[in-house]
Design a protein around this motif. Structure first.
Motif, mmCIF file in Angstrom:
data_model
loop_
_atom_site.group_PDB
_atom_site.id
_atom_site.type_symbol
_atom_site.label_atom_id
_atom_site.label_comp_id
_atom_site.label_asym_id
_atom_site.label_seq_id
_atom_site.Cartn_x
_atom_site.Cartn_y
_atom_site.Cartn_z
ATOM 1 N N GLY A 225 0.841 -1.454 0.059
ATOM 2 C CA GLY A 225 0.060 0.023 -0.170
ATOM 3 C C GLY A 225 0.877 1.135 0.017
ATOM 4 N N LYS A 226 2.054 1.068 -0.115
ATOM 5 C CA LYS A 226 3.141 2.324 0.092
ATOM 6 C C LYS A 226 3.519 2.824 -1.284
ATOM 7 N N ARG A 227 3.871 3.861 -1.587
ATOM 8 C CA ARG A 227 4.477 4.743 -2.834
ATOM 9 C C ARG A 227 6.318 4.464 -2.770
ATOM 10 N N ALA A 249 3.007 -3.161 -2.999
ATOM 11 C CA ALA A 249 3.238 -1.657 -3.498
ATOM 12 C C ALA A 249 2.019 -0.677 -4.254
ATOM 13 N N ALA A 250 1.697 0.228 -3.655
ATOM 14 C CA ALA A 250 0.367 1.091 -4.486
ATOM 15 C C ALA A 250 0.924 1.881 -5.509
ATOM 16 N N VAL A 309 8.102 -6.397 -14.122
ATOM 17 C CA VAL A 309 7.878 -4.990 -13.529
ATOM 18 C C VAL A 309 6.649 -4.271 -14.273
ATOM 19 N N SER A 310 6.861 -4.464 -15.736
ATOM 20 C CA SER A 310 5.894 -3.747 -16.499
ATOM 21 C C SER A 310 4.687 -4.541 -16.401
ATOM 22 N N ALA A 311 4.333 -5.504 -16.044
ATOM 23 C CA ALA A 311 3.082 -6.299 -16.069
ATOM 24 C C ALA A 311 2.213 -5.499 -14.833
ATOM 25 N N PHE A 312 2.539 -4.791 -14.014
ATOM 26 C CA PHE A 312 2.069 -3.968 -13.112
ATOM 27 C C PHE A 312 1.639 -2.422 -13.473
ATOM 28 N N GLU A 313 0.313 -2.229 -13.679
ATOM 29 C CA GLU A 313 -0.201 -1.071 -14.196
ATOM 30 C C GLU A 313 0.426 0.241 -13.183
ATOM 31 N N GLN A 314 0.509 -0.152 -12.017
ATOM 32 C CA GLN A 314 1.012 1.090 -11.216
ATOM 33 C C GLN A 314 2.585 1.240 -10.957
ATOM 34 N N ALA A 315 3.189 0.516 -12.173
ATOM 35 C CA ALA A 315 4.690 0.786 -12.171
ATOM 36 C C ALA A 315 4.844 1.869 -13.185
ATOM 37 N N HIS A 316 5.839 2.900 -13.076
ATOM 38 C CA HIS A 316 6.089 3.923 -13.816
ATOM 39 C C HIS A 316 7.471 3.859 -14.097
ATOM 40 N N LEU A 317 8.102 4.094 -15.322
ATOM 41 C CA LEU A 317 9.279 4.211 -15.862
ATOM 42 C C LEU A 317 9.609 5.710 -16.234
ATOM 43 N N HIS A 318 10.705 6.150 -15.466
ATOM 44 C CA HIS A 318 11.031 7.689 -15.976
ATOM 45 C C HIS A 318 12.247 7.773 -16.498
ATOM 46 N N LEU A 319 12.458 7.640 -17.659
ATOM 47 C CA LEU A 319 13.587 7.926 -18.471
ATOM 48 C C LEU A 319 13.940 9.301 -18.451
ATOM 49 N N GLN A 320 15.339 9.567 -18.576
ATOM 50 C CA GLN A 320 15.855 10.863 -18.436
ATOM 51 C C GLN A 320 15.605 11.636 -17.232
#
Length: 491
Positions: A225-227, A249-250, A309-320
């Motif tokens: 439930g955490k960020r 993880a949320a 990792v990418s299987a989870f919609e709450q996962a966000h990849l920030h490039l650059q």
């Protein structure tokens, strides 16, 4: 070792075959190193620090070559040596399953032989890569069948020089201290063996409860439930991100400096016996050139780890998105990148390891004397690389060399059989593919040193050896027999 084998009898058969193979090869060789004793205390010929894969195969090679008087110390409990069931969080190994790894050229000692004995040939055919827990089971079995002298729960707190060209080891075990005298010490201490986890300075003023390194013990259940944020996108960063997501993880934010994830593992493309045996023979500038290029390209995370990792919609990849700021506000963290700011409950640093001898208290006495590459090799123009510059400059048997010749001769008795040896010897000490070849190089160098040091004793043994091959009754000297008289007449 788990008992989920589908063919338990086959494992016993494999062990019998291994014993037969060793017998046919007359291995291990008979012990030959003369025993030493100082003030009533037995001297150990070789102490290996670290009972993970590298330490086990180093022990196996020394035993194979007749150096029986050696011991392996590991501070972890039995079955928890190395990263495999502690801070490694991938589902499977990254290496292909068929690599022979620590098998030392013995087919019956390979992971494949072990796995097929437990799960059958069909199980092997269906296997993609080795589950890390099964790999740990294999290493436990490896230690058992080779009867390697491992002592768990022992910490080596200091290595100290002696006037007699040997080493004192200050050890601790269950609150007790012990002094060991050793002729050689092998550091089989893994990826962080000459330093430790690297954490950028931005974490310096942040409460430790809000962050961890991927090499730390992390309570992932507490992240439900955490960020959660992860800095980096290498294999370990991905595996830790996936573990956090699987724990509930949320939200997961992964911050990466690069414009895209690396896709090609460069060293895999040139993997060969030429690299294994030839890299150490390269001129220094070519060693640097190879490794600097490979490191600049970076190794991609395994595809399976990224998909995990990418299987989870709450996962966000920030490039650059390099981190430009990190602040603590109450029970939250504020991570600032070049693009935006993010509120987090917990941050994981997937920032790798660094070579820093000042971070190794057991080597404190030797640190000023250990020669690094930057001490003798000018960094090539355009190829500045802090990790390579701080790498130890090693001899042929992975031994440390002196920064100032003659300042600490006993330094040559300490062998760096861990990841930082890569610039001097190539990838022989930290990865599965060529670990047996690395251990062979190490063990032969130690054997040579031990024999040369004991030359007077061996010569005395040569002179004293008196077991006869002939008993004296096999033949008689013809000159002692009566010779017939020769006739003076011509026939």
């Amino acid at each position: 070792m788990s008992d989920l084998s589908t063919h338990p009898d086959n494992l016993h058969a494999l062990e019998a075959r291994l014993r037969q193979d060793l017998a046919w090869l007359e291995l291990p060789a008979k012990a030959w190193v003369p025993a030493r004793e100082i003030d009533g205390q037995s001297v150990i010929d070789v102490v290996i620090i670290g009972g993970g894969m590298a330490g086990l195969v180093a022990s196996g090679m020394l035993k194979r070559l007749g150096v029986a008087n050696h011991v392996v110390f590991d501070k972890a409990p039995a079955g928890e040596e190395g990263p495999w069931v502690t801070f490694a969080r991938m589902r499977t190994l990254r290496s292909p399953k068929q690599l022979t790894g620590p098998a030392m050229g013995l087919p019956a000692l390979t992971f494949r032989a072990y796995y097929e004995a437990r799960f059958g040939s069909a199980g092997w055919a269906a296997l993609d890569r080795a589950p890390r827990e099964t790999w740990m089971d294999y290493l436990i079995w490896y230690r058992k069948v080779l009867e390697l002298p491992v002592r768990n729960g022992v910490s080596v707190d200091a290595i100290l020089p002696r006037d007699d060209d040997m080493l004192d080891l200050a050890c601790s075990e269950n609150g007790r201290t012990e002094r060991i005298i050793a002729r050689h010490v092998v550091l089989a201490t893994g990826r962080d063996g000459l330093g430790g986890p690297f954490v950028p300075d931005i974490a310096e003023n942040i409460d430790r409860k809000f962050w961890a390194h991927t090499a730390d013990a992390i309570d992932f259940a507490a992240l439900r439930g955490k960020r959660v944020g992860v800095i980096g996108a290498g294999a370990s960063a991905m595996d830790n991100a996936a573990t956090a997501l699987e724990a509930g993880a949320a939200r997961l934010d992964m911050f990466v400096r690069r414009t895209e994830l690396p896709r090609i593992n460069k060293f895999t493309g040139i993997g060969s016996q030429g690299v294994v045996h030839g890299f150490a023979g390269l001129p220094d500038e070519w060693k640097w050139r190879f490794l600097d290029y490979a490191m600049s390209q970076q190794t991609p995370p395994p595809r399976a780890s990224v998909l995990r990792v990418s299987a989870f919609e709450q996962a966000h990849l920030h490039l650059q998105s390099p981190i430009t700021g990190l602040q603590q506000h109450g029970d939250q963290l504020v991570v600032t990148t070049s693009k935006a700011s993010y509120l987090l409950d917990f941050l994981i640093f997937g920032t790798g390891f660094k070579i820093d001898l000042t971070n190794r208290p057991e080597l404190a006495v030797f640190e000023p004397h250990i020669r690094l590459w930057r001490d003798r090799f000018p960094t090539p123009a355009g190829m500045a690389n802090a990790e390579l510059e701080g790498s130890p400059d090693l001899g042929e048997a992975f031994e440390f060399l002196e920064r100032e010749p003659g300042s600490c001769p006993v330094l040559s008795k300490i062998h760096c059989f861990n990841f930082p040896a890569t610039l001097s010897h190539g990838k022989l000490t930290g990865d599965i593919p060529a670990i047996s070849e690395g251990a062979d190089r190490l063990a032969r160098g130690v054997v040579r040193s031990l024999f040369v040091e004991d030359r007077e004793k061996h010569f005395a043994n040569l002179q004293a050896f008196d077991a006869p091959e002939l008993l004296g009754d096999e033949w008689f000297d013809a000159e002692t027999e009566a010779l017939p008289e020769l006739s003076s007449e011509r026939t």
